[in-house]
Enzyme design. Structure first.
Site, PDB file in Angstrom:
ATOM      1  N   SER A  13       0.810  -1.221   0.000  1.00  0.00           N
ATOM      2  CA  SER A  13       0.000   0.000   0.000  1.00  0.00           C
ATOM      3  C   SER A  13       0.839   1.266   0.000  1.00  0.00           C
ATOM      4  O   SER A  13       0.412   2.302  -0.518  1.00  0.00           O
ATOM      5  CB  SER A  13      -0.935   0.003   1.214  1.00  0.00           C
ATOM      6  N   ASP A 173      -5.982   7.225   8.786  1.00  0.00           N
ATOM      7  CA  ASP A 173      -5.952   5.913   9.445  1.00  0.00           C
ATOM      8  C   ASP A 173      -4.794   5.772  10.426  1.00  0.00           C
ATOM      9  O   ASP A 173      -4.675   4.755  11.105  1.00  0.00           O
ATOM     10  CB  ASP A 173      -5.922   4.781   8.410  1.00  0.00           C
ATOM     11  N   HIS A 176      -0.891   4.780   7.297  1.00  0.00           N
ATOM     12  CA  HIS A 176      -0.256   5.163   6.039  1.00  0.00           C
ATOM     13  C   HIS A 176       0.136   6.635   6.067  1.00  0.00           C
ATOM     14  O   HIS A 176      -0.482   7.430   6.773  1.00  0.00           O
ATOM     15  CB  HIS A 176      -1.210   4.912   4.869  1.00  0.00           C
TER      16      HIS A 176
END
Length: 202
Positions: A13, A173, A176
């Site tokens: 990611s 979040d 990240h």
């Protein structure tokens, strides 16, 4: 001298840009602009998949090889750590990916596992342990990448301290990076990536 680069981004990611508002804020795009500013023609494709572990690199490598690759950025390791993948296993798989990309004529630049001890979700009592595990994993990756002929990004401890001190460098979040965080990472690794391209051109 300008040259044409088929630039492929592989990994998880962080490589895919989760946490960005727009694709142009992700590592691959930011580093593409850096290379273009240095006079290179760059064709970018992103093969990274959110949630990917080192066990998922092989199909990404095959996709990159089908497209043709002159320069590859691989960002992997965070999900290996959260899934307790043994360092020897993850490092071997990463080394195999680098070997395959190098065999196709590509230069390979790797950003190893991040320090997950900086993530706010980790309870303070466990942060030192998580940081030590992250460091050990990154060291195993570094050895495997270098043995396979790749280059590992050297992350300045000062960069980690900035992330630890500034929650704005994380996305909502809290795991990240935010666009500002990705920009900081890109700025930190850009000189080494440019050097990698210069060495290739030479």
């Amino acid at each position: 001298m300008s040259n044409f680069l088929r630039f492929r981004v592989l990994g998880d990611s962080l490589a895919a840009g989760v946490g960005c508002v727009r694709a142009e804020q992700s590592l691959g795009y930011l580093l593409t602009e850096t290379l273009r500013a240095a006079g290179h023609q760059v064709q970018l494709s992103v093969h990274a998949v959110p949630g990917a572990r080192s066990t998922d690199l092989a199909p990404q490598v095959r996709a990159a090889l089908r497209a043709g690759v002159d320069l590859a950025l691989v960002v992997i390791g965070a999900n290996d750590l959260t899934s307790f993948t043994p360092p020897a296993v993850g490092a071997r798989l990463l080394g195999e990916a680098v070997t395959d990309l190098r065999a196709a004529g590509g230069r390979v630049f790797v950003i190893p596992a991040p320090d997950l001890g900086l993530v706010s979700h980790v309870p303070p009592a466990f942060r030192q342990f998580v940081s030590q595990a992250s460091h050990a994993y990154a060291l195993a990756q570094t050895d495997a990448v270098r043995r396979a002929g790749g280059t590992v990004a050297e992350i300045d401890p000062g960069l980690l301290q900035r992330f630890a001190a500034d929650l704005d460098l994380f996305s909502a979040d809290r795991f990240h990076p935010s666009p500002a965080g990705y920009a900081l990472i890109a700025e930190a690794v850009a000189p080494a990536l440019r050097a990698e391209v210069t060495e290739r051109a030479g």
